[in-house]
Design an enzyme around this catalytic site. Structure first.
Site, PDB file in Angstrom:
ATOM      1  N   ASN A   9      -0.450 -58.107   9.170  1.00 25.48           N
ATOM      2  CA  ASN A   9       0.388 -59.119   8.525  1.00 25.48           C
ATOM      3  C   ASN A   9       0.100 -60.448   9.219  1.00 25.48           C
ATOM      4  OD1 ASN A   9       2.415 -60.721   7.541  1.00 25.48           O
ATOM      5  ND2 ASN A   9       4.094 -59.558   8.471  1.00 25.48           N
ATOM      6  N   LYS A  11       1.164 -63.365   8.452  1.00 20.21           N
ATOM      7  CA  LYS A  11       2.319 -64.285   8.424  1.00 20.21           C
ATOM      8  C   LYS A  11       1.868 -65.694   8.051  1.00 20.21           C
ATOM      9  CE  LYS A  11       4.564 -61.194  11.666  1.00 20.21           C
ATOM     10  NZ  LYS A  11       5.476 -60.990  12.773  1.00 20.21           N
ATOM     11  N   HIS A  94      10.305 -57.568   5.210  1.00 19.93           N
ATOM     12  CA  HIS A  94       9.972 -57.848   6.607  1.00 19.93           C
ATOM     13  C   HIS A  94      11.174 -58.481   7.307  1.00 19.93           C
ATOM     14  CE1 HIS A  94       8.162 -59.541  10.166  1.00 19.93           C
ATOM     15  NE2 HIS A  94       7.221 -58.619  10.024  1.00 19.93           N
ATOM     16  N   GLU A  96      11.476 -60.864   9.226  1.00 16.22           N
ATOM     17  CA  GLU A  96      11.536 -62.334   9.183  1.00 16.22           C
ATOM     18  C   GLU A  96      12.069 -62.802   7.833  1.00 16.22           C
ATOM     19  OE1 GLU A  96       7.488 -62.843  10.438  1.00 16.22           O
ATOM     20  OE2 GLU A  96       8.069 -61.940  12.340  1.00 16.22           O
ATOM     21  N   GLU A 166      10.104 -51.098  11.834  1.00 19.71           N
ATOM     22  CA  GLU A 166       9.818 -52.165  12.792  1.00 19.71           C
ATOM     23  C   GLU A 166      11.104 -52.573  13.507  1.00 19.71           C
ATOM     24  OE1 GLU A 166       6.060 -54.484  11.588  1.00 19.71           O
ATOM     25  OE2 GLU A 166       7.694 -55.281  10.377  1.00 19.71           O
ATOM     26  N   GLY A 172       6.831 -59.322  17.904  1.00 23.88           N
ATOM     27  CA  GLY A 172       6.385 -60.578  18.499  1.00 23.88           C
ATOM     28  C   GLY A 172       6.940 -60.824  19.892  1.00 23.88           C
ATOM     29  N   SER A 212       4.685 -55.280  18.202  1.00 27.62           N
ATOM     30  CA  SER A 212       3.857 -55.450  19.401  1.00 27.62           C
ATOM     31  C   SER A 212       2.839 -54.323  19.615  1.00 27.62           C
ATOM     32  CB  SER A 212       4.729 -55.627  20.647  1.00 27.62           C
ATOM     33  OG  SER A 212       5.533 -56.787  20.514  1.00 27.62           O
TER      34      SER A 212
HETATM   35  P1  PGA Z   1       3.862 -58.107  16.016  1.00 26.09           P
HETATM   36  O1  PGA Z   1       4.486 -58.199  14.541  1.00 26.09           O
HETATM   37  O2  PGA Z   1       2.763 -57.098  15.961  1.00 26.09           O
HETATM   38  O3  PGA Z   1       3.384 -59.503  16.306  1.00 26.09           O
HETATM   39  O4  PGA Z   1       4.988 -57.684  16.915  1.00 26.09           O
HETATM   40  C1  PGA Z   1       4.676 -57.043  13.782  1.00 26.09           C
HETATM   41  C2  PGA Z   1       5.183 -57.423  12.434  1.00 26.09           C
HETATM   42  O5  PGA Z   1       5.907 -58.421  12.305  1.00 26.09           O
HETATM   43  O6  PGA Z   1       4.878 -56.733  11.445  1.00 26.09           O
END
Ligand code: PGA
Length: 249
Positions: A9, A11, A94, A96, A166, A172, A212
């Site tokens: 992803n 983003k 997601h 976010e 997740e 992140g 992560s």
């Molecule tokens: P990340 O994000 O690997 O940077 O933790 C995962 C995600 O948002 O799908």
């Protein structure tokens, strides 16, 4: 056998030039694997990305989609717009989108229905926040996210659903759920699906872990019996890291 998947992803990262460069690098370095490899560039770069990855082992997918068929929704993108340029899969829910754009499970249920109506596959994201885990509510939260957004679906629809657990506290942050924590939750998710839809659906649905994932922890996480791959954010923006993660599956 459940489909293994590693999805990146991207983003709101990478302009069109950078998107093209990363796709070229990935196509050159992609190892032979039975896992499905997906990348989700930003909307504006999707059409070109689909062309570049055409006839390759990489599927280009969308990060989001609006629930309406079309109309006066300034700034939004419809399922038809995506499928028309060759997009077959969309990421929905997601964290976010939930946190910054106030997407609820009720809204996501609508998005899911629209995507399915357009014969798209869905990578449905969900997971608890840190406070939920501290309050020992994480199983509850995850169960209700699933039920509220997906349990109105009939059995057949599940062929088009991929789940991505997740935990928000791991996205992140550099903090990863331990392989045991991931397995514990993935097993719970599969059991919850089994109770509602039976063994066949529960056994065939791919459940990805996200949060992560890096080349050095991917293998251990992916080796858990109920983890069928990963949804990768930060580490998917770099070819060497993403390939390293794909090698872990
Ligand atoms: P990340 O994000 O690997 O940077 O933790 C995962 C995600 O948002 O799908």
């Amino acid at each position: 056998m459940r489909q293994k998947i590693v999805a990146g992803n991207w983003k709101m990262n990478k302009n069109n030039t950078q998107t093209q460069a990363l796709i070229t690098e990935l196509l050159q370095q992609l190892p032979a694997t039975d896992a499905k490899v997906m990348i989700a560039p930003t909307f504006v770069n999707l059409a070109k990305a689909v062309e570049s990855a055409n006839n390759s082992a990489i599927e280009v997918v969308a990060q989001n989609m609006h629930q309406a068929e079309g109309g006066a929704f300034t700034g939004e993108i419809s399922a038809d717009m995506l499928t028309d340029i060759g997009i077959k899969t969309v990421i929905l829910g997601h964290s976010e989108r939930r946190a910054y754009f106030h997407e609820t499970d009720a809204l996501l249920a609508n998005k899911v229905d629209t995507a399915l109506k357009h014969e798209m596959k869905i990578i449905f994201c969900f997971g608890e926040e840190l406070k939920d885990r501290q309050d020992k509510q994480h199983f509850n939260v995850v169960e209700y996210q699933l039920k509220d957004a997906l349990f109105h679906l009939d059995k057949a629809a599940w062929q088009n659903i991929v789940l991505a657990y997740e935990p928000v506290w791991a996205i992140g942050t550099g903090e990863t759920a331990s392989p045991a924590q991931a397995q514990e939750m993935h097993k719970f998710i599969r059991e919850t699906i089994q109770e509602r839809y039976g063994n066949e659906v529960a056994e065939q649905v791919s459940i990805l872990y996200g949060g992560s994932v890096k080349p050095d922890n991917a293998k251990e996480i992916f080796s858990q019996p109920d983890v069928d791959g990963g949804l990768i954010g930060g580490a998917s923006l770099n070819a060497a890291d993403f390939i390293g993660i794909i090698n872990g599956i």
